[in-house]
Motif scaffolding. Structure first.
Motif, short mmCIF file in Angstrom:
data_model
loop_
_atom_site.label_atom_id
_atom_site.label_comp_id
_atom_site.label_asym_id
_atom_site.label_seq_id
_atom_site.Cartn_x
_atom_site.Cartn_y
_atom_site.Cartn_z
N LYS A 6 -12.17 10.21 38.85
CA LYS A 6 -11.75 9.11 39.51
C LYS A 6 -12.11 9.26 40.67
CE LYS A 6 -6.70 8.78 40.51
NZ LYS A 6 -5.19 9.40 39.68
N PHE A 7 -12.51 10.40 41.49
CA PHE A 7 -12.81 11.06 42.29
C PHE A 7 -14.03 10.02 43.02
CE2 PHE A 7 -15.17 12.71 46.13
CZ PHE A 7 -15.13 12.73 46.64
N ALA A 8 -14.98 10.10 42.44
CA ALA A 8 -16.43 9.35 42.40
C ALA A 8 -16.53 8.45 42.66
CB ALA A 8 -17.07 9.53 41.29
N LYS A 9 -15.31 6.97 41.68
CA LYS A 9 -15.42 5.76 41.68
C LYS A 9 -14.20 5.71 43.69
CE LYS A 9 -14.92 4.37 36.71
NZ LYS A 9 -13.79 4.31 35.51
N ARG A 10 -13.26 6.42 43.70
CA ARG A 10 -12.93 5.80 44.67
C ARG A 10 -13.49 6.28 46.27
NH1 ARG A 10 -8.71 10.39 44.34
NH2 ARG A 10 -9.68 10.95 46.18
N LEU A 11 -14.21 7.21 45.72
CA LEU A 11 -15.33 7.27 47.06
C LEU A 11 -16.55 6.34 46.82
CD1 LEU A 11 -16.74 9.12 49.35
CD2 LEU A 11 -17.97 9.80 47.33
N TYR A 12 -16.92 5.74 45.74
CA TYR A 12 -17.50 4.27 46.01
C TYR A 12 -17.47 3.21 46.46
CZ TYR A 12 -20.90 1.02 44.14
OH TYR A 12 -21.78 0.02 43.73
N ALA A 13 -15.91 3.39 45.94
CA ALA A 13 -15.33 1.87 46.66
C ALA A 13 -14.68 1.59 47.74
CB ALA A 13 -13.66 2.15 45.35
N ASP A 14 -14.29 3.01 48.19
CA ASP A 14 -14.25 3.25 49.84
C ASP A 14 -14.88 2.73 51.26
OD1 ASP A 14 -13.38 4.16 51.71
OD2 ASP A 14 -13.99 5.82 51.93
N GLU A 15 -14.91 1.69 51.38
CA GLU A 15 -15.70 0.58 52.60
C GLU A 15 -15.69 0.79 53.84
OE1 GLU A 15 -16.31 -3.56 51.94
OE2 GLU A 15 -16.50 -2.81 49.35
N GLN A 16 -15.60 1.89 54.15
CA GLN A 16 -14.04 2.21 55.54
C GLN A 16 -15.60 2.92 56.38
OE1 GLN A 16 -11.93 5.71 55.44
NE2 GLN A 16 -11.37 4.96 57.82
N GLY A 17 -16.13 3.25 55.72
CA GLY A 17 -17.99 3.20 56.84
C GLY A 17 -18.75 2.46 56.65
N ALA A 18 -18.89 1.85 55.94
CA ALA A 18 -19.47 0.01 55.95
C ALA A 18 -19.80 -0.48 57.31
CB ALA A 18 -19.74 -0.58 54.50
N GLU A 19 -18.77 -0.98 57.81
CA GLU A 19 -18.87 -1.44 59.12
C GLU A 19 -19.46 -0.73 60.73
OE1 GLU A 19 -15.98 -3.24 62.90
OE2 GLU A 19 -15.11 -3.32 60.78
N GLY A 20 -19.63 0.40 60.20
CA GLY A 20 -20.33 1.27 61.71
C GLY A 20 -21.52 1.28 60.99
N LEU A 21 -21.77 1.06 59.98
CA LEU A 21 -23.55 1.24 59.10
C LEU A 21 -23.48 -0.07 59.60
CD1 LEU A 21 -25.77 2.83 57.90
CD2 LEU A 21 -25.10 2.16 56.16
N GLU A 22 -23.30 -1.04 58.96
CA GLU A 22 -23.51 -1.99 59.89
C GLU A 22 -24.09 -1.86 60.98
OE1 GLU A 22 -20.93 -4.68 58.40
OE2 GLU A 22 -21.01 -4.62 55.64
N LYS A 23 -22.98 -1.94 62.42
CA LYS A 23 -23.44 -1.68 63.60
C LYS A 23 -24.64 -1.36 63.46
CE LYS A 23 -18.44 -2.64 64.58
NZ LYS A 23 -17.78 -2.64 65.49
N LEU A 24 -25.33 -0.34 62.87
CA LEU A 24 -25.78 0.28 62.94
C LEU A 24 -27.49 0.23 62.73
CD1 LEU A 24 -27.00 3.43 64.37
CD2 LEU A 24 -26.43 4.77 61.90
N LEU A 25 -27.22 -0.25 62.10
CA LEU A 25 -28.97 -1.56 61.49
C LEU A 25 -29.02 -2.62 62.48
CD1 LEU A 25 -27.68 -1.10 57.39
CD2 LEU A 25 -29.63 0.36 58.74
N ILE A 26 -27.47 -3.64 63.11
CA ILE A 26 -28.27 -4.59 63.52
C ILE A 26 -28.85 -3.78 65.00
CG2 ILE A 26 -27.54 -5.99 65.25
CD1 ILE A 26 -25.39 -6.50 62.52
N ILE A 27 -28.29 -2.69 65.55
CA ILE A 27 -28.79 -2.05 66.78
C ILE A 27 -30.36 -1.56 66.55
CG2 ILE A 27 -28.72 -0.43 68.65
CD1 ILE A 27 -25.12 -1.08 68.05
#
Length: 72
Positions: A6-27
């Motif tokens: 259950k923890f692994a599924k919840r962690l995998y579904a969490d997209e909270q850090g995805a936006e920051g990672l996308e910005k980092l990759l663009i930079i």
């Protein structure tokens, strides 16, 4: 065991850090090529800056120290 799954599924579904990672990759996609160009052209840049500094130095010597030199 169910709690781990259950923890692994919840962690995998969490997209909270995805936006920051996308910005980092663009930079990184912008900065890394610019860095490569600066490294490749460092000799030319050094030569250009030295020439401009010499122009400023020779211009300041031309006015006899009065600060009224004219630049082209």
């Amino acid at each position: 065991m169910k709690s781990i799954v259950k923890f692994a599924k919840r962690l995998y579904a969490d997209e909270q850090g995805a936006e920051g990672l996308e910005k980092l990759l663009i930079i990184a996609a912008i900065v890394l090529p610019l860095l490569a160009v600066l490294i490749a052209a460092r000799g030319w840049i050094k030569e250009w800056v030295s020439g401009e500094a010499e122009t400023v130095r020779s211009g300041s010597d031309a006015d006899g120290g009065t600060g009224t030199a004219t630049f082209p």
